[in-house]
Scaffold this active site. Structure first.
Site, PDB file in Angstrom:
ATOM      1  CG  ASP A 194      27.133 -43.764  11.421  1.00 57.87           C
ATOM      2  OD1 ASP A 194      28.463 -44.113  11.721  1.00 57.87           O
ATOM      3  OD2 ASP A 194      27.075 -42.579  11.054  1.00 57.87           O
ATOM      4  CG  HIS A 207      29.594 -46.137   8.488  1.00 56.18           C
ATOM      5  ND1 HIS A 207      29.631 -44.877   8.744  1.00 56.18           N
ATOM      6  CD2 HIS A 207      29.004 -46.471   7.275  1.00 56.18           C
ATOM      7  CE1 HIS A 207      28.812 -44.235   7.690  1.00 56.18           C
ATOM      8  NE2 HIS A 207      28.401 -45.296   6.766  1.00 56.18           N
TER       9      HIS A 207
END
Ligand SMILES: *[C@@H]1O[C@H](CO)[C@@H](O)[C@H](O)[C@H]1NC(C)=O
Ligand SMILES: *[C@@H]1O[C@H](CO)[C@@H](O)[C@H](O)[C@H]1NC(C)=O
Ligand SMILES: *[C@@H]1O[C@H](CO)[C@@H](O)[C@H](O)[C@H]1NC(C)=O
Ligand SMILES: *[C@@H]1O[C@H](CO)[C@@H](O)[C@H](O)[C@H]1NC(C)=O
Length: 404
Positions: free
Chosen positions: A228, A251
């Site tokens: 993430d 991310h």
């Protein structure tokens, strides 16, 4: 012989005077050390060490002056623990962690705490030593429903710092957290460096470092590969500097998501400098939920000297963020974004749209500038930009070309 004995006596006396000379603790040069092994810890990878670690913490925290808490090398199985202050007479507490801590994989152990290892309410804590926090998330990731269910049961964060002042975290590792690797909440003056974070690209919600309600945070010279956001700068932060961060997979480096909950505080004063992103799903991202319940401000941010290596969405402001299939409403965000500067952002984009500035219709973005942006598409076409509710200032190189 007699002289030698006398000298020894003098030496002993001098030591005694030095040791007991000032009644309320020792001089700063005189470190008192507490080793978890002496409190019953066993580095066999099986025995639960939470009681031994807590006993060692209590001894260190109730001591005086400059204090060392030592976790020698070896593998220590550890159920959730909370290392809390205040440590009244302690001037500084250094946790020397060489060992590897292994988390329990039994989620029932975390029923009351959403955290595996918490440090809270301490002034002048240093955590260092090259040790590893192993969250053993690979066992629990299949049970995490949060990526698709808003009302999911949130798994525990590996390492959390809560309401701390003057914290140094230097040279530690975190692998395979069940949820976030590291959370920093309500801290003042937090300095992190040489932090190494690892989890697979597809591991759910394994944010590297999440910041919320802090003032004065620096994270530098760190490597973050995870599933993430590498770093997420949440609500209520001010004066945050991220520099020398190598991110990917993951991310990207994110501000937000903002505007999800009632009474969120502003985010002001962020510098992201000298970072590289490699094979990440986003580069530099500011994300706010569409239907924010209250107004807040996201302002004064500079992103400079950033290299993108095959990154999707290298520069993106997204004010209609919604990671779920159906969001509650498609209302316009009340998070006001202003004073956002991108400077010297170069490299390759995995998507043809390299710059996305999608701002709120209700409160359009203001004072957004791009200077010397050069992003090439790894495919055949050139890159492009899309803009909504923003009029950006451009200077220097612009690839993709500015929005019309
Ligand atoms: C941190 O500093 C604030 C004031 O700046 C103070 O209110 C708070 O008690 C301090 N916390 C600790 C753990 O020292
Ligand atoms: C903007 O942020 C920088 C860096 O965090 C800080 O030094 C500066 O004081 C801030 N400026 C304003 C006007 O708040
Ligand atoms: C632009 O960023 C790159 C990568 O961080 C750096 O090497 C270079 O010196 C920067 N250029 C300027 C003019 O600051
Ligand atoms: C490249 O651009 C052409 C013309 O705009 C478009 O039809 C095509 O889909 C683009 N290819 C890719 C891979 O984006």
């Amino acid at each position: 012989m007699v002289i030698e004995k006398e000298m020894k006596l003098w030496f002993l006396l001098a030591l005694l005077c030095y040791g007991f000379g000032n009644a309320n603790g020792r001089s700063l040069a005189d470190l008192e050390t507490f080793n978890v092994i002496n409190f019953g810890a066993r580095a066999d990878g099986v025995t639960d060490n939470s009681q031994a670690f807590l006993a060692a913490w209590k001894a260190a925290c109730t001591s005086t002056g400059a204090v060392n808490l030592v976790i020698p090398s070896g593998t220590y199985f550890l159920n959730p623990v909370q290392f809390r202050g205040p440590c009244k007479n302690v001037q500084s507490l250094t946790v020397q962690m060489q060992g590897t801590l292994k988390a329990s994989t039994d989620l029932n152990q975390y029923a009351t705490a959403r955290v595996w290892v918490e440090f809270g309410w301490v002034d002048h804590l240093t955590l260092t030593g090259g040790g590893t926090f192993d969250g053993q998330g690979e066992v629990t990731w299949p049970l995490n429903t949060c990526p698709r269910d808003q009302n999911c049961k949130i798994p525990p964060t590996s390492l959390m710092f809560v309401n701390m002042n003057n914290t140094i975290v230097n040279h530690i590792k975190s692998v395979n957290s069940k949820f976030f690797h590291i959370g920093v909440l309500g801290c003042q003056n937090f300095q992190g460096s040489r932090i190494q974070i690892t989890a697979p690209a597809e591991s759910p919600n394994t944010d590297g470092i999440h910041l919320e309600r802090n003032s004065g945070v620096t994270i530098s010279d760190s490597e973050i590969a995870t599933g993430d956001d590498c770093v997420s700068v949440g609500q209520g932060n001010s004066l945050v500097t991220l520099n020398g961060i190598r991110c990917g997979p993951g991310h990207g480096i994110s501000v937000g998501s903002l505007g999800k909950y009632q009474n969120e505080k502003d985010v002001r004063g962020l510098i992201v400098r000298d970072c590289s992103l490699t094979e990440t799903d986003n580069g530099i991202r500011i994300k706010t939920w569409a239907n924010s319940p209250t107004s807040s401000v996201c302002a004064n941010m500079t992103f400079e000297n950033i290299v993108m290596n095959n990154v999707a969405n290298p520069i993106i402001i997204d004010q209609s963020y919604c990671p779920y299939a159906n969001c509650m409403s498609s209302a316009s965000s009340k998070v006001k974004i202003s004073d956002i500067h991108f400077r010297n952002i170069t490299g390759t984009s995995k998507t043809p749209v390299a710059v996305t500035l999608k701002c709120s219709q209700r409160v359009p973005c203001e004072k957004v500038s791009l200077q010397d942006v050069d992003l090439t598409f790894t495919g055949q076409n050139s890159t492009s930009a899309t803009c909504l509710n923003v009029k950006a200032d451009y200077s220097g190189t612009q690839n993709p070309p500015p929005c019309q």
